[in-house]
Motif scaffolding. Sequence first.
Motif, PDB file in Angstrom:
ATOM      1  N   GLU A   1       0.742  -1.333   0.027  1.00 39.15           N
ATOM      2  CA  GLU A   1       0.166   0.080   0.173  1.00 39.15           C
ATOM      3  C   GLU A   1       0.852   1.160   0.008  1.00 39.15           C
ATOM      4  OE1 GLU A   1      -2.734  -0.193   3.318  1.00 39.15           O
ATOM      5  OE2 GLU A   1      -3.594  -2.154   2.828  1.00 39.15           O
ATOM      6  N   VAL A   2       0.349   2.338  -0.545  1.00 39.51           N
ATOM      7  CA  VAL A   2       0.916   3.587  -0.483  1.00 39.51           C
ATOM      8  C   VAL A   2       0.382   4.529   0.611  1.00 39.51           C
ATOM      9  CG1 VAL A   2       1.451   5.674  -1.858  1.00 39.51           C
ATOM     10  CG2 VAL A   2       1.254   3.532  -3.090  1.00 39.51           C
ATOM     11  N   ALA A   3       1.302   4.623   1.678  1.00 35.81           N
ATOM     12  CA  ALA A   3       0.788   5.348   2.933  1.00 35.81           C
ATOM     13  C   ALA A   3       0.699   6.793   2.889  1.00 35.81           C
ATOM     14  CB  ALA A   3       1.656   5.059   4.268  1.00 35.81           C
ATOM     15  N   ALA A   4       1.462   7.330   1.892  1.00 33.31           N
ATOM     16  CA  ALA A   4       1.644   8.833   1.699  1.00 33.31           C
ATOM     17  C   ALA A   4       2.559   9.046   0.648  1.00 33.31           C
ATOM     18  CB  ALA A   4       2.198   9.482   2.927  1.00 33.31           C
ATOM     19  N   VAL A   5       2.082  10.215   0.020  1.00 35.02           N
ATOM     20  CA  VAL A   5       3.227  10.644  -1.175  1.00 35.02           C
ATOM     21  C   VAL A   5       3.724  12.146  -0.714  1.00 35.02           C
ATOM     22  CG1 VAL A   5       3.427  11.528  -3.615  1.00 35.02           C
ATOM     23  CG2 VAL A   5       2.065   9.401  -2.758  1.00 35.02           C
ATOM     24  N   ARG A   6       4.830  12.409  -0.771  1.00 36.62           N
ATOM     25  CA  ARG A   6       5.417  13.848  -0.283  1.00 36.62           C
ATOM     26  C   ARG A   6       6.121  14.558  -1.394  1.00 36.62           C
ATOM     27  NH1 ARG A   6       8.492  11.887   5.233  1.00 36.62           N
ATOM     28  NH2 ARG A   6       6.779  11.518   6.592  1.00 36.62           N
ATOM     29  N   ARG A   7       5.437  15.895  -1.703  1.00 31.49           N
ATOM     30  CA  ARG A   7       6.039  16.515  -3.011  1.00 31.49           C
ATOM     31  C   ARG A   7       6.387  17.752  -2.411  1.00 31.49           C
ATOM     32  NH1 ARG A   7       1.656  16.312  -7.283  1.00 31.49           N
ATOM     33  NH2 ARG A   7       2.688  14.213  -7.637  1.00 31.49           N
ATOM     34  N   LYS A   8       7.667  18.012  -2.560  1.00 30.02           N
ATOM     35  CA  LYS A   8       8.376  19.132  -1.958  1.00 30.02           C
ATOM     36  C   LYS A   8       7.967  19.383  -0.490  1.00 30.02           C
ATOM     37  CE  LYS A   8       8.305  21.431  -6.263  1.00 30.02           C
ATOM     38  NZ  LYS A   8       7.910  22.777  -7.379  1.00 30.02           N
ATOM     39  N   ASP A   9       7.506  20.332  -0.122  1.00 24.37           N
ATOM     40  CA  ASP A   9       7.148  20.389   1.293  1.00 24.37           C
ATOM     41  C   ASP A   9       5.770  20.127   1.724  1.00 24.37           C
ATOM     42  OD1 ASP A   9       9.635  21.828   1.653  1.00 24.37           O
ATOM     43  OD2 ASP A   9       8.758  23.699   1.428  1.00 24.37           O
ATOM     44  N   LYS A  10       5.143  19.415   0.824  1.00 19.02           N
ATOM     45  CA  LYS A  10       3.882  18.935   1.077  1.00 19.02           C
ATOM     46  C   LYS A  10       3.438  17.504   1.248  1.00 19.02           C
ATOM     47  CE  LYS A  10      -1.191  20.326  -0.048  1.00 19.02           C
ATOM     48  NZ  LYS A  10      -1.880  21.041  -1.054  1.00 19.02           N
ATOM     49  N   GLU A  11       2.723  16.904   2.104  1.00 20.80           N
ATOM     50  CA  GLU A  11       2.524  15.490   1.986  1.00 20.80           C
ATOM     51  C   GLU A  11       0.993  15.351   1.915  1.00 20.80           C
ATOM     52  OE1 GLU A  11       2.619  12.073   5.716  1.00 20.80           O
ATOM     53  OE2 GLU A  11       3.920  13.796   5.831  1.00 20.80           O
ATOM     54  N   TYR A  12       1.033  14.101   1.264  1.00 19.92           N
ATOM     55  CA  TYR A  12      -0.429  13.720   0.890  1.00 19.92           C
ATOM     56  C   TYR A  12      -0.658  12.275   1.520  1.00 19.92           C
ATOM     57  CZ  TYR A  12      -0.358  17.308  -2.718  1.00 19.92           C
ATOM     58  OH  TYR A  12      -0.069  18.537  -3.307  1.00 19.92           O
ATOM     59  N   PRO A  13      -1.175  12.343   2.930  1.00 12.79           N
ATOM     60  CA  PRO A  13      -1.376  11.155   3.638  1.00 12.79           C
ATOM     61  C   PRO A  13      -2.758  10.429   3.060  1.00 12.79           C
ATOM     62  CG  PRO A  13      -2.321  12.867   4.978  1.00 12.79           C
ATOM     63  CD  PRO A  13      -1.508  13.534   3.685  1.00 12.79           C
ATOM     64  N   ASN A  14      -2.584   8.962   2.664  1.00 11.71           N
ATOM     65  CA  ASN A  14      -3.700   8.205   1.987  1.00 11.71           C
ATOM     66  C   ASN A  14      -3.934   8.815   0.715  1.00 11.71           C
ATOM     67  OD1 ASN A  14      -3.769   6.168   4.149  1.00 11.71           O
ATOM     68  ND2 ASN A  14      -5.104   7.912   5.415  1.00 11.71           N
TER      69      ASN A  14
END
Length: 652
Positions: free
Chosen positions: A606-619
Amino acid sequence: MAQSVFTEVVYLLIISVCLVAAFRRLKLAPIIAYLLAGVIAGPSVLDLLSDAAQISLVAELGIVFLLFSLGLEFSFPKLFAMRHMVFGIGFAQVLSCLSIVFAICFILGFSWQTSFVASCALALSSTAIVIKQLTETGKLQIRRGQLAVSILLFQDLAVVPMLIAIPIISGATSDGLFLALSTALLKGTVVFIGMIAIGKWVLPRIFNEIAQARSDELFVLTSILIVLVTGAITHFFGLSMALGAFLAGMMLGESQYKHQLEADIRPFRDILMGLFFISVGMQLELSFIAESWYLVLASVAAIMLVKVLMIQLVARLMAQNVTDSWSAGIMLCQMGEFGFVIAALALDHQLINPNTASMIVGIGVVSMGVTPYLVDKSGKLSQLISHQNLIDEIELGIENIALDKHVIICGFGRVGQTVSRFLKLEAIQFVALDMDPTRVREAKAASENIHFGDARKAAILTAANINQAQLVIITFDDLAKTLSVIAQIKKLEATAKILVRTHSDENLDTLIEAGADEVIPETLEGSLMLVSHVLFQSGVPVKRIFGRVRRERKNHYNGLHGFYRGDSSHMNDEDVEFLHAVTLSNDAFAIGLQLNELDLPLRRVEVAAVRRKDKEYPNPDPSIELEAQDIVILIGIPRRVERAERYLLEGR
C-alpha cells in the motif's frame, strides 16, 4: 482375516454415517439411526460382521465413558445433598416396578426365574439415551432432569446386585444368595471408599502435573486412561466398570478441570455410545418380531404405562411437583441398556429361552426408539396430563455457571485480570477461562469466577453460557488459537460481540475478517496513550486530543500502521509490515503514471503517503499523478516493499 474385519468395519461406518446424516436432516435423534444401523448390519438383514462380540465389547466402553461424564456433574457433596431423591425415589421406583413386573410375568405363567430376569431388565431405564437427550436439550440442570437422573443413578447402582443374583439363582454358584449379596455389598463398600480416597487426593494431583505440561494430547490421553483404569478397578472386584468410572468422575467434578475433562471425553463417549446402540440393534431378530409384532407392541405399551404410573406415583409420594413427577415418568418409561446385558447373561445361564430374550430385546429397541421424542416432549406432555404449568427451576446444588448478560474472559493473564478488576468495580458479571492450572488454582482460592478450560472447545463455551453473554474478550496473543476461538464462538452464537487483544497490528484485518468486532493492538494503544500525554503537555485541548484518538480507533489505527525499520527491530520479516520511503528519480518508471495505473495492490503493498516538496498527501487519492523527486512511502513486509520499489523505479 484382518482385511475382512477392516472391510466389515468400513461397511458398518458407511451405513452409520449415511443414516445419522439422514436422521439429522430429518431432525430425528441419531440414537435411532444407530439402532437402525445395527439392525441392517446384524444377522437379520445383511449379516456384515463375522464376530459381533468384538463390537459389543468395545461398545460397552461407551457406558463407561457416559457414566464418567455423568459423574462430573455430581460431586459427592452434591450427591449427598440429593440423597433423598437418589436413595429415596430411586429405591422406591426400582422396587415397585420390579415387584409389579415380576407379579405380572408370574401370573402369565412364566417361572419365577424368568419372571425375575424380565422384571430386572424391564425395571431399568436407559441412562445412555436419557442423559444424552437431556444434555443436548439443555434440560440436565432443571428440576425434572435432576429427578430423572437421580432415579437413573440408583438404577445403575441396582444393576450390580442384579448381575450377581442371576448366576446364583441359575445354580451356577454353590453359595447362598444372601451370602453372595453380602459379599458383593462388602466389596462394593471397600471399593467405594477406596475410589473416593483416590479421586479426592490422587487424581487432582495427577491432573495438576499433566496440566503443567500444557499438552492437549497428554491431557486427553490421561483422561482416557483414568476412565479405563477406574473402570478396571471396580471390574476386578466383580462390580460394574461403569460404577468405577462414575465415582472417578464424581470426585473430579469438584476440580477446576471439570469442564475441560467433559469436553475432551465427549468425542470418545459419543462414538462409543454409537457403537453400543449399533450392537443393541444387531441383537434384534426381525423374524421373531415379524411373527410377534403385535405382542411386542402390546408389551411395550403395557411396560411403558406401568413405569410412567409407578414413577410419577413414587415421586408424588416423595413430595415432588406433579408436573415434574409426570415428566420424569415419561422420560424413564423405556427399557434400559443394562436390560440387554441382563437378558444376555440370563440366556447364557439358561434362565430364559431365545424367544424370551428376543422379546426383551424387541421391547428394549422399540421403547428406546421412541424415547428421544418422549424426553424432548416430556414437559409438554406432563402439562397436558397434569393441567398445570411447568416450572423449570434450576437446582442450586448442581454447579452451573448461571450468568446472564455477562462477560466471558478467555485468558486470565495480566490483561484478563486487569479487565476483571474493573468489571467488578462496575458490578458487571464475568466468567474467566484459562489453561494455566496454577493460575486457575490461585484465582479460585481468591474466589474469582474462573474455570480451567480451553475456549476453543464448544462444550467449554456452552458451559460458560455463551448464548447469554454480552461480550467475549480474547486476551491471549496467539493468532491461530484466537481465530479458532472466534470461529467456535460464531458457530455457537453468531451475534456474539467479540473483542480481541493483540500485541501489534500485523493481523488486525485477519481478525476482523474472522468475526472480531473490535481488535485492540497493545502497541498502538500504548502509542495513543503516550501521544495523548505528549499533546496534553504541549497545550493541545483535551477535547481535540480525545477526538483524534477516537478517529484513529474508528479507522482501525490506519494512521499508525507500519513503522520505519531499524537495526534494533527484532521481528520476523515475514510477519511485520514496515514503512519504506522511495524517492522517484528523474528516469523512474512510475513518473507520469497515476497510482491507480500501477499494480501495487496486486503486489500486496500500500501507499501510505506521497510527499512532494514541502507538502505531504497522506492516504493519497488513487488519481494522483506521480512526479520526479516525489517521495512515495510504501507499507508492507520487507520483501514485497523491495519488489515494489524496483517496480516503481524500473518497471519490473
